[in-house]
Design a protein around this motif. Structure first.
Motif, PDB file in Angstrom:
ATOM      1  N   PHE A 254     -34.902  -2.966 -44.823  1.00 52.24           N
ATOM      2  CA  PHE A 254     -33.584  -2.900 -45.828  1.00 52.24           C
ATOM      3  C   PHE A 254     -33.258  -4.367 -45.977  1.00 52.24           C
ATOM      4  CE2 PHE A 254     -33.152   1.524 -44.963  1.00 52.24           C
ATOM      5  CZ  PHE A 254     -33.746   2.137 -46.032  1.00 52.24           C
ATOM      6  N   ARG A 255     -33.221  -5.460 -44.687  1.00 50.76           N
ATOM      7  CA  ARG A 255     -32.961  -6.613 -44.679  1.00 50.76           C
ATOM      8  C   ARG A 255     -33.770  -7.335 -45.632  1.00 50.76           C
ATOM      9  NH1 ARG A 255     -28.561  -8.583 -44.982  1.00 50.76           N
ATOM     10  NH2 ARG A 255     -29.034 -10.541 -43.687  1.00 50.76           N
TER      11      ARG A 255
ATOM     12  N   ALA B 182     -34.513   3.225 -36.320  1.00 50.36           N
ATOM     13  CA  ALA B 182     -33.463   2.330 -37.040  1.00 50.36           C
ATOM     14  C   ALA B 182     -33.823   0.888 -37.255  1.00 50.36           C
ATOM     15  CB  ALA B 182     -32.402   2.683 -36.340  1.00 50.36           C
ATOM     16  N   SER B 183     -34.525   0.399 -36.091  1.00 56.78           N
ATOM     17  CA  SER B 183     -34.757  -0.969 -35.839  1.00 56.78           C
ATOM     18  C   SER B 183     -35.751  -1.435 -37.034  1.00 56.78           C
ATOM     19  CB  SER B 183     -35.232  -1.527 -34.786  1.00 56.78           C
ATOM     20  OG  SER B 183     -34.403  -1.325 -33.646  1.00 56.78           O
TER      21      SER B 183
ATOM     22  N   LEU C  54     -34.222  -1.006 -40.511  1.00 56.95           N
ATOM     23  CA  LEU C  54     -33.091  -2.220 -40.447  1.00 56.95           C
ATOM     24  C   LEU C  54     -33.676  -3.409 -41.258  1.00 56.95           C
ATOM     25  CD1 LEU C  54     -30.333  -3.343 -40.451  1.00 56.95           C
ATOM     26  CD2 LEU C  54     -31.095  -3.745 -37.964  1.00 56.95           C
TER      27      LEU C  54
ATOM     28  N   SER D 272     -30.494   2.731 -42.198  1.00 60.70           N
ATOM     29  CA  SER D 272     -31.566   2.925 -41.360  1.00 60.70           C
ATOM     30  C   SER D 272     -31.348   4.005 -40.210  1.00 60.70           C
ATOM     31  CB  SER D 272     -32.051   1.463 -40.581  1.00 60.70           C
ATOM     32  OG  SER D 272     -30.641   1.032 -39.791  1.00 60.70           O
TER      33      SER D 272
ATOM     34  N   VAL E 297     -25.890  -6.268 -44.476  1.00 65.16           N
ATOM     35  CA  VAL E 297     -26.259  -6.095 -43.085  1.00 65.16           C
ATOM     36  C   VAL E 297     -25.622  -4.595 -42.648  1.00 65.16           C
ATOM     37  CG1 VAL E 297     -25.764  -6.219 -40.400  1.00 65.16           C
ATOM     38  CG2 VAL E 297     -25.975  -8.199 -41.953  1.00 65.16           C
ATOM     39  N   GLU E 298     -24.198  -4.147 -43.261  1.00 66.48           N
ATOM     40  CA  GLU E 298     -23.604  -2.941 -43.128  1.00 66.48           C
ATOM     41  C   GLU E 298     -24.506  -1.676 -43.750  1.00 66.48           C
ATOM     42  OE1 GLU E 298     -21.859  -5.441 -44.441  1.00 66.48           O
ATOM     43  OE2 GLU E 298     -20.699  -6.213 -42.698  1.00 66.48           O
ATOM     44  N   THR E 299     -24.973  -1.967 -44.934  1.00 66.56           N
ATOM     45  CA  THR E 299     -25.710  -1.215 -45.751  1.00 66.56           C
ATOM     46  C   THR E 299     -27.097  -0.806 -45.191  1.00 66.56           C
ATOM     47  OG1 THR E 299     -24.506  -1.824 -47.610  1.00 66.56           O
ATOM     48  CG2 THR E 299     -26.399  -0.415 -48.189  1.00 66.56           C
ATOM     49  N   ALA E 300     -27.727  -1.991 -44.644  1.00 69.20           N
ATOM     50  CA  ALA E 300     -28.843  -1.643 -44.166  1.00 69.20           C
ATOM     51  C   ALA E 300     -28.825  -0.980 -42.870  1.00 69.20           C
ATOM     52  CB  ALA E 300     -29.750  -2.947 -43.959  1.00 69.20           C
ATOM     53  N   LEU E 301     -27.815  -0.989 -42.043  1.00 68.16           N
ATOM     54  CA  LEU E 301     -27.695  -0.554 -40.864  1.00 68.16           C
ATOM     55  C   LEU E 301     -27.698   0.922 -40.898  1.00 68.16           C
ATOM     56  CD1 LEU E 301     -27.619  -1.279 -37.711  1.00 68.16           C
ATOM     57  CD2 LEU E 301     -25.253  -1.480 -37.914  1.00 68.16           C
TER      58      LEU E 301
END
Length: 120
Positions: free
Chosen positions: A103-104, A96-97, A100, A117, A110-114
């Protein structure tokens, strides 16, 4: 139709033979099944019956997972639970990291990338 049956019979027979050989060598039988499947795929033995072979390969994966489940010892599962949970959670956090950050970098919020991910 007889060509399909012959091809399937030969592959099935080779898998059974390889499984018996692996058991003789004191290895799990599914290692032999995997070797035959890999060999058939790499040699292109599916021929013109690719769709049918892919269908049987899906059933083969289900059978393989069933065989792995049969060989699993339930008494060992309790002792492996804590380590397995730690490894799984670690893998989730690392993956996920990683995504993330990607995607960033690609400009997502932030919400979409999180969200994306953790899905991956």
């Amino acid at each position: 139709m007889s060509e399909i049956l012959l091809e399937f019979s030969l592959l099935f027979g080779a898998a059974i033979g390889a499984g018996m050989l692996m058991r003789f060598l004191k290895q799990p039988a599914f290692v032999g099944y995997l070797l035959v499947g890999l060999g058939a795929g790499m040699l292109g033995l599916a021929g013109s019956n690719r769709g049918l072979i892919e269908l049987f390969s899906s059933y083969g994966v289900m059978l393989l997972l069933f065989l792995v489940g049969l060989e699993m010892n339930l008494s060992e599962l309790g002792s492996l639970g804590k380590e397995a949970l730690a490894v799984a959670l670690g893998q989730i956090v690392v993956t996920a990291s990683f995504f993330l950050i990607i995607f960033r970098f690609l400009g997502l919020g932030v919400e979409t990338a999180l969200f994306l991910s953790f899905i991956l």
